[in-house]
Design a protein around this motif. Structure first.
Motif, PDB file in Angstrom:
ATOM      1  N   LEU A 189       7.353 -14.057  -4.276  1.00  0.00           N
ATOM      2  CA  LEU A 189       8.299 -14.767  -4.986  1.00  0.00           C
ATOM      3  C   LEU A 189       8.550 -14.089  -6.672  1.00  0.00           C
ATOM      4  CD1 LEU A 189      10.563 -16.751  -5.112  1.00  0.00           C
ATOM      5  CD2 LEU A 189       9.012 -18.509  -5.739  1.00  0.00           C
ATOM      6  N   ALA A 190       7.663 -14.018  -7.447  1.00  0.00           N
ATOM      7  CA  ALA A 190       7.958 -13.690  -8.745  1.00  0.00           C
ATOM      8  C   ALA A 190       8.541 -12.137  -8.789  1.00  0.00           C
ATOM      9  CB  ALA A 190       6.712 -13.804  -9.482  1.00  0.00           C
ATOM     10  N   ILE A 211       4.679 -17.231 -14.343  1.00  0.00           N
ATOM     11  CA  ILE A 211       3.176 -17.324 -14.790  1.00  0.00           C
ATOM     12  C   ILE A 211       2.439 -16.676 -14.016  1.00  0.00           C
ATOM     13  CG2 ILE A 211       1.564 -18.999 -15.372  1.00  0.00           C
ATOM     14  CD1 ILE A 211       3.675 -21.086 -15.476  1.00  0.00           C
ATOM     15  N   GLY A 212       1.943 -15.365 -14.543  1.00  0.00           N
ATOM     16  CA  GLY A 212       0.909 -14.549 -13.807  1.00  0.00           C
ATOM     17  C   GLY A 212      -0.413 -15.047 -14.089  1.00  0.00           C
ATOM     18  N   GLY A 213      -1.386 -14.589 -13.058  1.00  0.00           N
ATOM     19  CA  GLY A 213      -2.652 -14.830 -13.022  1.00  0.00           C
ATOM     20  C   GLY A 213      -3.730 -14.104 -13.992  1.00  0.00           C
ATOM     21  N   GLY A 214      -4.127 -14.918 -15.052  1.00  0.00           N
ATOM     22  CA  GLY A 214      -5.053 -14.588 -16.085  1.00  0.00           C
ATOM     23  C   GLY A 214      -5.487 -15.703 -16.726  1.00  0.00           C
ATOM     24  N   LEU A 230       5.088 -19.760 -10.091  1.00  0.00           N
ATOM     25  CA  LEU A 230       3.661 -19.822 -10.232  1.00  0.00           C
ATOM     26  C   LEU A 230       3.252 -18.729  -9.349  1.00  0.00           C
ATOM     27  CD1 LEU A 230       1.008 -20.674 -11.862  1.00  0.00           C
ATOM     28  CD2 LEU A 230       0.827 -22.492  -9.982  1.00  0.00           C
ATOM     29  N   THR A 231       2.690 -17.393  -9.645  1.00  0.00           N
ATOM     30  CA  THR A 231       2.015 -16.714  -8.662  1.00  0.00           C
ATOM     31  C   THR A 231       0.767 -17.096  -7.966  1.00  0.00           C
ATOM     32  OG1 THR A 231       0.708 -15.516 -10.247  1.00  0.00           O
ATOM     33  CG2 THR A 231       2.862 -14.663 -10.168  1.00  0.00           C
ATOM     34  N   GLU A 232       0.337 -16.528  -7.021  1.00  0.00           N
ATOM     35  CA  GLU A 232      -0.599 -17.182  -6.203  1.00  0.00           C
ATOM     36  C   GLU A 232      -1.970 -16.859  -6.904  1.00  0.00           C
ATOM     37  OE1 GLU A 232      -3.181 -16.370  -2.070  1.00  0.00           O
ATOM     38  OE2 GLU A 232      -1.344 -14.826  -2.657  1.00  0.00           O
ATOM     39  N   SER A 233      -2.159 -15.882  -7.812  1.00  0.00           N
ATOM     40  CA  SER A 233      -3.253 -15.881  -8.521  1.00  0.00           C
ATOM     41  C   SER A 233      -3.150 -16.820  -9.922  1.00  0.00           C
ATOM     42  CB  SER A 233      -3.503 -14.363  -9.131  1.00  0.00           C
ATOM     43  OG  SER A 233      -2.302 -13.918  -9.755  1.00  0.00           O
TER      44      SER A 233
END
Length: 423
Positions: free
Chosen positions: A105-106, A11-14, A38-41
């Motif tokens: 990680l992603a 899951i990317g940050g948006g 889960l990415t940081e963003s």
């Protein structure tokens, strides 16, 4: 008993990350297991606690977890999956994937995996249209990743265009397609636990539904042609290819084998579509004939009517004070009319006609002249060519249907519904 399929969801940050919650529910309802990275963003939009509760598995967020490395190495995380899904795939995440960057990680999982990866982009329309993003999409396709085309529509930033994350049921359909289809274990129509299905009434062919064009070959042309005059000049038109590509995506979603013969456009290939790139009308004609037989042919391309009789080997120089030498033009082949007379004529032959006046009158004349089954006439007097919307007349021997101005993906879905009813 068949082992359940395993999905690794990155899951990317948006802002579209909130839709990952519904996607997890649909994956679970289909009888699969899902682990989330889960990415940081991405953590700015959804929480690990929510994802863990929905997936019933621990959520992984960092490359530096000693516990995770002891119990399950990060390489193993991706290798136990049957499919890796990146949703939403932001412009930044796509760029890292295309460049082979592994700084969290992603991206480390994505670089280390030998499992099929499905990326579902979501970003601002200007970011999606940027040449850098399109280069990255092209590179990912070369590398063997699957990139699901984004939807067009209103965005959280207030703009309109391609870049919206497809709705979770559509993403789930794509997941099932790349896992080999479904067996009715998931129901994506009517009410879900999260409320009404946003695709209710749309031709989103869910995993539990028969894919109505399965076993059918659909041949589609899209975009303009370029007819060279000299090494730097050519005759062309303003066709963007968006409508043809949207129809190709909808046909693939309906289960068809799709061949897309594309003129020179900068659009990503829709998932599950075989693309043949051409430049001139003669090349397009050869590619169309080479793709036969087909059950259905939809000729959307805006083919140049004329080409230069001869191409100059060097750039034609402008001489001051001299009149421009006349350009000798000859007529290009009529690909649609030729296909109607071909010994391998498709069972359903549909032509597109770009018109600026007397739309229905001109379309009906072309229906007879071209000897095809339908003409889809679109009014290009405004910003349709290159734009995000289209207004069409469907002209057949039985009459004419007039559709209001709609986003091009919606025109594609409606057209596919009508084709499915016809056959």
């Amino acid at each position: 008993m068949t082992e359940p399929k395993h999905i690794l969801l990155i899951i990317g940050g948006g802002i579209a990350a909130y839709k990952s919650s519904e996607l997890i529910r649909l994956i679970k309802k289909a009888g699969m297991t899902v682990r989330c990275v889960l990415t940081e963003s991405g953590g700015q939009f959804v929480t690990p606690m929510t994802l863990a509760a929905l997936s019933e598995n621990e959520v992984h967020t960092t490359l530096w977890s000693l516990k995770d490395e002891t119990e399950m190495g990060h390489i193993q995380l991706s290798r136990e999956a049957d499919l890796v899904v990146v949703c939403p795939a932001t412009a930044n995440l796509l760029a890292k994937m295309a460049g082979g960057i592994a700084d969290d990680l992603a991206t480390t999982l994505l670089l280390a995996t030998d499992t099929q990866v499905l990326a579902v982009p979501a970003m601002n329309v200007r970011m999606w249209d940027h040449p850098a993003t399109q280069r990255n999409i092209e590179q990912l396709g070369v590398d063997g990743l699957i990139v699901m085309p984004p939807d067009e529509g209103d965005m959280a930033c207030g703009e309109f265009g391609p870049g919206r994350l497809p709705e979770p049921p559509a993403v789930m359909t794509e997941i099932m397609r790349h896992l080999g289809g479904g067996d009715g274990s998931s129901t994506l129509t009517g009410e879900t636990e999260l409320g009404p299905n946003p695709l209710e009434g749309q031709p989103a062919f869910a995993p539990d539904q028969h894919r109505p064009l399965h076993g059918k070959h659909v041949l589609i042309t899209a975009g303009p042609t370029r007819e060279p005059i000299d090494p730097v000049r050519y005759i062309a038109n303003r066709s963007s290819g968006r409508q043809g590509f949207a129809i190709a995506a909808a046909a693939a979603e309906a289960g068809a084998q799709v061949t897309l013969v594309a003129g020179p456009v900068h659009l990503p290939t829709p998932a599950g579509v075989m693309r043949v790139d051409v430049e001139t009308a003669l090349e397009m004609e050869a590619a169309v004939h080479g793709a036969l037989p087909a059950d259905i042919a939809i000729m959307v391309a805006a083919v140049a009517d004329w080409r230069a009789d001869s191409r100059a080997e060097q750039k034609i120089k402008k001489q001051k004070g001299d009149a421009l030498a006349p350009l000798e033009l000859i007529e290009n082949p009529d690909i649609l009319a030729g296909l109607a007379q071909h010994e391998k004529r498709p069972g359903l032959l549909i032509g597109f006609a770009a018109e600026t006046e007397k739309i229905e009158e001109h379309a009906r004349a072309k229906l007879v002249k071209k000897a095809c089954d339908w003409i889809v006439a679109n009014d290009v007097s405004g910003d349709v060519m290159g734009g995000a919307e289209n207004s069409v007349h469907i002209v057949t021997a039985d009459g004419t249907e007039i559709w209001e101005r709609l986003p091009k993906p919606e025109v594609a879905r409606r057209l596919l519904r009508k084709i499915i009813e016809e056959i």
